[in-house]
Scaffold this motif. Structure first.
Motif, PDB file in Angstrom:
ATOM      1  N   ASP A  75      15.668   7.533 -72.110  1.00  0.00           N
ATOM      2  CA  ASP A  75      15.286   6.743 -71.138  1.00  0.00           C
ATOM      3  C   ASP A  75      15.814   5.183 -71.151  1.00  0.00           C
ATOM      4  O   ASP A  75      16.420   4.574 -70.200  1.00  0.00           O
ATOM      5  N   LEU A 120      19.444   5.617 -69.729  1.00  0.00           N
ATOM      6  CA  LEU A 120      19.460   5.839 -68.171  1.00  0.00           C
ATOM      7  C   LEU A 120      19.322   4.186 -67.589  1.00  0.00           C
ATOM      8  O   LEU A 120      19.814   3.954 -66.699  1.00  0.00           O
ATOM      9  N   TYR A 121      18.311   3.332 -68.132  1.00  0.00           N
ATOM     10  CA  TYR A 121      18.139   2.045 -67.712  1.00  0.00           C
ATOM     11  C   TYR A 121      19.348   1.036 -67.978  1.00  0.00           C
ATOM     12  O   TYR A 121      19.451   0.350 -67.240  1.00  0.00           O
ATOM     13  N   ARG A 172      21.985   2.315 -65.191  1.00  0.00           N
ATOM     14  CA  ARG A 172      21.395   1.956 -63.851  1.00  0.00           C
ATOM     15  C   ARG A 172      21.921   0.353 -63.544  1.00  0.00           C
ATOM     16  O   ARG A 172      22.308   0.017 -62.847  1.00  0.00           O
ATOM     17  N   ARG A 190      17.380   6.042 -60.934  1.00  0.00           N
ATOM     18  CA  ARG A 190      16.023   5.619 -60.913  1.00  0.00           C
ATOM     19  C   ARG A 190      15.144   6.827 -60.641  1.00  0.00           C
ATOM     20  O   ARG A 190      13.976   6.816 -61.066  1.00  0.00           O
ATOM     21  N   GLU A 214      14.307   8.308 -63.808  1.00  0.00           N
ATOM     22  CA  GLU A 214      13.580   7.606 -64.595  1.00  0.00           C
ATOM     23  C   GLU A 214      11.998   7.512 -64.140  1.00  0.00           C
ATOM     24  O   GLU A 214      11.058   7.642 -64.933  1.00  0.00           O
ATOM     25  N   GLU A 215      11.849   7.533 -62.801  1.00  0.00           N
ATOM     26  CA  GLU A 215      10.611   7.741 -62.327  1.00  0.00           C
ATOM     27  C   GLU A 215       9.951   9.070 -62.465  1.00  0.00           C
ATOM     28  O   GLU A 215       8.490   9.035 -62.739  1.00  0.00           O
ATOM     29  N   ARG A 250      10.345  10.636 -64.961  1.00  0.00           N
ATOM     30  CA  ARG A 250       9.946  10.906 -66.477  1.00  0.00           C
ATOM     31  C   ARG A 250       9.008   9.794 -66.952  1.00  0.00           C
ATOM     32  O   ARG A 250       8.254   9.787 -67.952  1.00  0.00           O
ATOM     33  N   SER A 274       9.681   6.634 -67.047  1.00  0.00           N
ATOM     34  CA  SER A 274      10.171   5.431 -68.123  1.00  0.00           C
ATOM     35  C   SER A 274       9.500   4.417 -68.219  1.00  0.00           C
ATOM     36  O   SER A 274       9.058   3.878 -67.293  1.00  0.00           O
ATOM     37  N   TYR A 290      11.044   1.781 -68.902  1.00  0.00           N
ATOM     38  CA  TYR A 290      12.078   0.594 -68.494  1.00  0.00           C
ATOM     39  C   TYR A 290      12.069   0.559 -67.210  1.00  0.00           C
ATOM     40  O   TYR A 290      12.975  -0.337 -66.647  1.00  0.00           O
ATOM     41  N   LEU A 291      11.313   0.978 -66.177  1.00  0.00           N
ATOM     42  CA  LEU A 291      10.991   0.757 -64.895  1.00  0.00           C
ATOM     43  C   LEU A 291      10.443  -0.608 -64.606  1.00  0.00           C
ATOM     44  O   LEU A 291       9.508  -1.201 -65.211  1.00  0.00           O
TER      45      LEU A 291
END
Length: 103
Positions: A33, A36-37, A40, A92, A95-96, A98, A100, A102-103
């Motif tokens: 995660d 990916l953060y 992005r 994103r 991430e959503e 998962r 995450s 970090y969103l």
């Protein structure tokens, strides 16, 4: 590899420039995660966007290519090309799915 407790990334070709994640890494299990953060937000950092989050600000400040010039409030996503926009949306969406933190 860790630097000060933070993962250090090897940059590879992603969307036509050096980036943290190869295209095949944008999958449900390809990256953490946090990775990916970073990936992005690197898309935005490459266009000079600054970050209020200390972890992002500190990460990108360590990159030789980073030139912080645009506040988050003033940043216009129209500065991104179609590939960058699609990449950011793809990351994103992973991430959503998962959930995450970090969103």
């Amino acid at each position: 590899e860790l630097t000060g407790g933070v993962p250090r990334f090897r940059y590879t070709n992603f969307v036509g420039f050096g980036c943290v994640v190869p295209a095949e890494g944008i999958t449900e299990g390809g990256l953490s995660d946090y990775e990916l953060y970073i990936a992005r937000n690197e898309i935005f950092a490459r266009h000079g966007r600054t970050f209020a989050n200390d972890d992002l600000a500190n990460h990108f400040a360590q990159q030789s290519w980073y030139e912080p010039t645009v506040s988050p409030e003033a940043f216009d996503e129209d500065a991104l090309n179609a590939v960058e926009k699609k990449s950011a949306l793809t990351i994103r969406s992973v991430e959503e799915r998962r959930g995450s933190a970090y969103l």
